[in-house]
Structures are given as structure tokens and as C-alpha cells.
Design a protein around this motif. Structure first.
Motif, PDB file in Angstrom:
ATOM      1  N   MET A  85       6.507  -6.600 -12.164  1.00 49.12           N
ATOM      2  CA  MET A  85       6.967  -6.483 -10.773  1.00 49.12           C
ATOM      3  C   MET A  85       7.244  -5.028 -10.404  1.00 49.12           C
ATOM      4  SD  MET A  85       6.751  -9.412  -9.467  1.00 49.12           S
ATOM      5  CE  MET A  85       7.608  -9.164  -7.935  1.00 49.12           C
ATOM      6  N   VAL A  86       7.733  -4.261 -11.365  1.00 51.86           N
ATOM      7  CA  VAL A  86       7.970  -2.833 -11.122  1.00 51.86           C
ATOM      8  C   VAL A  86       6.657  -2.139 -10.790  1.00 51.86           C
ATOM      9  CG1 VAL A  86       8.539  -0.681 -12.328  1.00 51.86           C
ATOM     10  CG2 VAL A  86      10.102  -2.604 -12.421  1.00 51.86           C
ATOM     11  N   LEU A  87       5.607  -2.437 -11.531  1.00 49.87           N
ATOM     12  CA  LEU A  87       4.306  -1.810 -11.268  1.00 49.87           C
ATOM     13  C   LEU A  87       3.781  -2.178  -9.884  1.00 49.87           C
ATOM     14  CD1 LEU A  87       2.587  -2.185 -14.750  1.00 49.87           C
ATOM     15  CD2 LEU A  87       3.641  -0.152 -13.757  1.00 49.87           C
ATOM     16  N   ILE A  88       3.925  -3.432  -9.504  1.00 50.26           N
ATOM     17  CA  ILE A  88       3.491  -3.865  -8.168  1.00 50.26           C
ATOM     18  C   ILE A  88       4.288  -3.138  -7.097  1.00 50.26           C
ATOM     19  CG2 ILE A  88       3.481  -5.828  -6.570  1.00 50.26           C
ATOM     20  CD1 ILE A  88       2.865  -7.603  -9.046  1.00 50.26           C
ATOM     21  N   THR A  89       5.590  -3.022  -7.302  1.00 51.59           N
ATOM     22  CA  THR A  89       6.454  -2.361  -6.322  1.00 51.59           C
ATOM     23  C   THR A  89       6.126  -0.878  -6.198  1.00 51.59           C
ATOM     24  OG1 THR A  89       8.164  -3.963  -6.873  1.00 51.59           O
ATOM     25  CG2 THR A  89       8.853  -2.046  -5.619  1.00 51.59           C
ATOM     26  N   ILE A  90       5.793  -0.220  -7.302  1.00 48.93           N
ATOM     27  CA  ILE A  90       5.402   1.191  -7.243  1.00 48.93           C
ATOM     28  C   ILE A  90       4.179   1.354  -6.348  1.00 48.93           C
ATOM     29  CG2 ILE A  90       4.416   3.087  -8.600  1.00 48.93           C
ATOM     30  CD1 ILE A  90       6.307   2.255 -10.869  1.00 48.93           C
ATOM     31  N   GLY A  91       3.218   0.451  -6.476  1.00 47.63           N
ATOM     32  CA  GLY A  91       2.037   0.494  -5.609  1.00 47.63           C
ATOM     33  C   GLY A  91       2.395   0.299  -4.147  1.00 47.63           C
ATOM     34  N   MET A  92       3.315  -0.623  -3.871  1.00 48.29           N
ATOM     35  CA  MET A  92       3.728  -0.871  -2.487  1.00 48.29           C
ATOM     36  C   MET A  92       4.470   0.344  -1.915  1.00 48.29           C
ATOM     37  SD  MET A  92       4.874  -4.847  -2.998  1.00 48.29           S
ATOM     38  CE  MET A  92       5.904  -4.901  -1.578  1.00 48.29           C
ATOM     39  N   GLU A  96       3.320   2.806   1.228  1.00 49.69           N
ATOM     40  CA  GLU A  96       4.194   2.893   2.400  1.00 49.69           C
ATOM     41  C   GLU A  96       4.631   4.329   2.698  1.00 49.69           C
ATOM     42  OE1 GLU A  96       6.325   1.808   5.665  1.00 49.69           O
ATOM     43  OE2 GLU A  96       5.045   0.465   4.497  1.00 49.69           O
ATOM     44  N   TYR A  97       5.033   5.080   1.673  1.00 47.40           N
ATOM     45  CA  TYR A  97       5.644   6.383   1.895  1.00 47.40           C
ATOM     46  C   TYR A  97       4.733   7.579   1.617  1.00 47.40           C
ATOM     47  CZ  TYR A  97      10.042   3.886   2.231  1.00 47.40           C
ATOM     48  OH  TYR A  97      11.037   3.036   2.613  1.00 47.40           O
ATOM     49  N   PHE A  98       3.650   7.381   0.889  1.00 43.75           N
ATOM     50  CA  PHE A  98       2.867   8.530   0.450  1.00 43.75           C
ATOM     51  C   PHE A  98       1.406   8.472   0.868  1.00 43.75           C
ATOM     52  CE2 PHE A  98       6.257   7.658  -2.632  1.00 43.75           C
ATOM     53  CZ  PHE A  98       7.039   8.773  -2.375  1.00 43.75           C
ATOM     54  N   GLN A  99       1.118   7.729   1.909  1.00 41.60           N
ATOM     55  CA  GLN A  99      -0.255   7.592   2.379  1.00 41.60           C
ATOM     56  C   GLN A  99      -0.414   8.337   3.706  1.00 41.60           C
ATOM     57  OE1 GLN A  99      -2.670   3.794   2.409  1.00 41.60           O
ATOM     58  NE2 GLN A  99      -1.578   3.622   4.320  1.00 41.60           N
ATOM     59  N   THR A 100      -1.519   9.041   3.858  1.00 34.37           N
ATOM     60  CA  THR A 100      -1.829   9.714   5.118  1.00 34.37           C
ATOM     61  C   THR A 100      -3.211   9.250   5.553  1.00 34.37           C
ATOM     62  OG1 THR A 100      -0.999  11.632   3.898  1.00 34.37           O
ATOM     63  CG2 THR A 100      -1.513  11.966   6.163  1.00 34.37           C
ATOM     64  N   MET A 101      -3.357   8.957   6.847  1.00 35.29           N
ATOM     65  CA  MET A 101      -4.648   8.486   7.346  1.00 35.29           C
ATOM     66  C   MET A 101      -4.998   9.225   8.632  1.00 35.29           C
ATOM     67  SD  MET A 101      -4.503   4.340   6.641  1.00 35.29           S
ATOM     68  CE  MET A 101      -4.462   4.013   8.337  1.00 35.29           C
ATOM     69  N   THR A 102      -6.299   9.376   8.866  1.00 35.94           N
ATOM     70  CA  THR A 102      -6.791   9.931  10.120  1.00 35.94           C
ATOM     71  C   THR A 102      -8.200   9.428  10.361  1.00 35.94           C
ATOM     72  OG1 THR A 102      -6.960  11.958  11.424  1.00 35.94           O
ATOM     73  CG2 THR A 102      -7.806  12.049   9.186  1.00 35.94           C
ATOM     74  N   GLU A 103      -8.684   9.639  11.571  1.00 31.63           N
ATOM     75  CA  GLU A 103     -10.061   9.286  11.923  1.00 31.63           C
ATOM     76  C   GLU A 103     -10.731  10.534  12.470  1.00 31.63           C
ATOM     77  OE1 GLU A 103     -11.766   6.553  15.334  1.00 31.63           O
ATOM     78  OE2 GLU A 103     -10.906   5.347  13.710  1.00 31.63           O
ATOM     79  N   VAL A 104     -11.917  10.843  11.970  1.00 32.15           N
ATOM     80  CA  VAL A 104     -12.631  12.056  12.353  1.00 32.15           C
ATOM     81  C   VAL A 104     -14.064  11.702  12.704  1.00 32.15           C
ATOM     82  CG1 VAL A 104     -13.402  14.329  11.557  1.00 32.15           C
ATOM     83  CG2 VAL A 104     -11.220  13.434  10.780  1.00 32.15           C
ATOM     84  N   SER A 105     -14.553  12.283  13.789  1.00 33.47           N
ATOM     85  CA  SER A 105     -15.962  12.128  14.165  1.00 33.47           C
ATOM     86  C   SER A 105     -16.672  13.447  13.875  1.00 33.47           C
ATOM     87  CB  SER A 105     -16.071  11.776  15.648  1.00 33.47           C
ATOM     88  OG  SER A 105     -17.428  11.671  16.010  1.00 33.47           O
TER      89      SER A 105
END
Length: 195
Positions: A85-92, A96-105
Motif C-alpha cells: 500500500m505504501v508503494l501504491i500511495t507513493i505513486g499517487m 498529484e504533487y510532482f507532475q507537470t503537463m502542457t500542450e504544444v503545437s
């Protein structure tokens, strides 16, 4: 507190390491510290049970672990579930906190900067395969801040028989993080352009 001080100290070391490794989000640090505390408590509890069995039986550690897995799995099963469960929670927490997203053309030959990476778009390739599947692939030359270079090939597989598109991400995995690039849409007729 006598039982928990070692796991607590270990979790504080993890917290300091994460901070100096570049994790600056207070919520992310707190969540990862809490998870490292749960992980440390479960791990120390598991090791304590191994040590106690070894003292009682006088057997080697390998025999104690083997016997526990064979005969008394329920005794260590709860700890193993907690560790999972700890490993699953680390992924979550990471998503949640360390992802960055953008869209580029980008059009063919253009570049874009994002999150420490430089993307150079080479163009779009289209192939028809023998099994009735069509594949559209964007070719990206990617450089990171250290000068490392990688070619990413995000694409889309099209199955005309089922009228279904399946995205295939281009992925660059490193120790510090992963870069996922997805081909959202493309235009090849008027100009070599992709999103």
C-alpha cells in the motif's frame, strides 16, 4: 515511543534527503514523510518478528524467513500488505504533487521548451502495416538541461476495422523523473504539424 523511535528517525532522514533532492512542495514533503514513516514502522516490525523468531529457534535468518513464509504467512502478510500500500500511495502522491503537463503545437523544424527539456519537432511519419493497422508517429529530438539527447516517437495506432485509435506515448525514463509525450492530433496535408 520506545518501539517507534527508530522508524521515526529513519523517516526524518528520508524527509531531509527528499528536501535536498529537490522536493520543495510542503504538502508533497509532508505526504512523503508520512508514507516513509508508515513504511519504516512496517519494515521495522517485520524485521523484529524475524529477529524474535531467530532468537527463539536458534536457526539461520534464511530458515526463519522461509519458515514464516511457509507456515505462518498470516503473521507477516499484514506487513507485506502495508508495504504494498505504501508503494501504491507513493505513486499517487507523485502523480498529484510532482507532475507537470502542457500542450504544444509544433510545425516541422520548430522547437519548444518545457520543464527543463528542449523539444525539436522533426515531423510526422505515417505507415500502413500488413495487419490492417495504420501507425502515425511524431519524431521528436529531445535534449535535457545536462545535454543528454533522446529521440521520442509518440504516435497513434489506427485500426480501421474497428474504427479505433490507440495512443502510444513516447517515454524517456530517468532516475530523476519520467517524460511522457503523447501525440494528440496531427496534420500532414497542408503542413507537417502536430499537437
Amino acid at each position: 515511543f520506545k518501539i517507534i523511535w527508530k522508524p521515526f528517525f529513519l523517516s526524518l532522514l528520508v524527509l531531509v534527503f527528499l528536501y535536498y533532492a529537490g522536493v520543495k512542495s510542503a504538502a508533497g514533503l509532508f505526504a512523503l514523510w508520512l508514507i516513509s514513516l508508515v513504511f519504516s514502522i512496517s519494515l521495522f516490525d517485520l524485521l523484529r518478528s524475524f529477529h524474535a523468531r531467530r532468537r527463539e529457534s536458534g536457526s539461520s535468518l534464511v530458515k526463519v524467513v522461509t519458515d514464516l513464509f511457509k507456515n505462518d504467512f498470516h503473521q507477516i502478510g499484514a506487513n507485506l500488505v502495508h508495504l504494498g500500500m505504501v508503494l501504491i500511495t507513493i505513486g499517487m502522491i507523485g502523480s498529484e504533487y510532482f507532475q507537470t503537463m502542457t500542450e504544444v503545437s509544433l510545425s516541422s523544424g520548430q522547437e519548444a521548451n518545457f520543464s527543463g527539456y528542449i523539444f525539436h519537432f522533426e515531423g510526422v511519419k505515417q505507415n500502413s502495416l500488413t495487419d490492417g493497422k495504420a501507425v502515425v508517429t511524431a519524431v521528436l529530438n529531445v535534449n535535457d538541461v545536462s545535454g543528454n539527447q533522446h529521440i521520442l516517437l509518440p504516435g497513434t495506432e489506427y485500426f480501421p476495422r474497428y474504427k479505433q485509435f490507440i495512443p502510444v506515448p513516447g517515454i524517456w525514463r530517468t532516475i530523476t523523473g519520467d517524460l511522457y509525450v503523447i501525440l494528440e492530433s496531427w496534420q500532414m496535408e497542408t503542413a507537417d504539424t502536430a499537437v
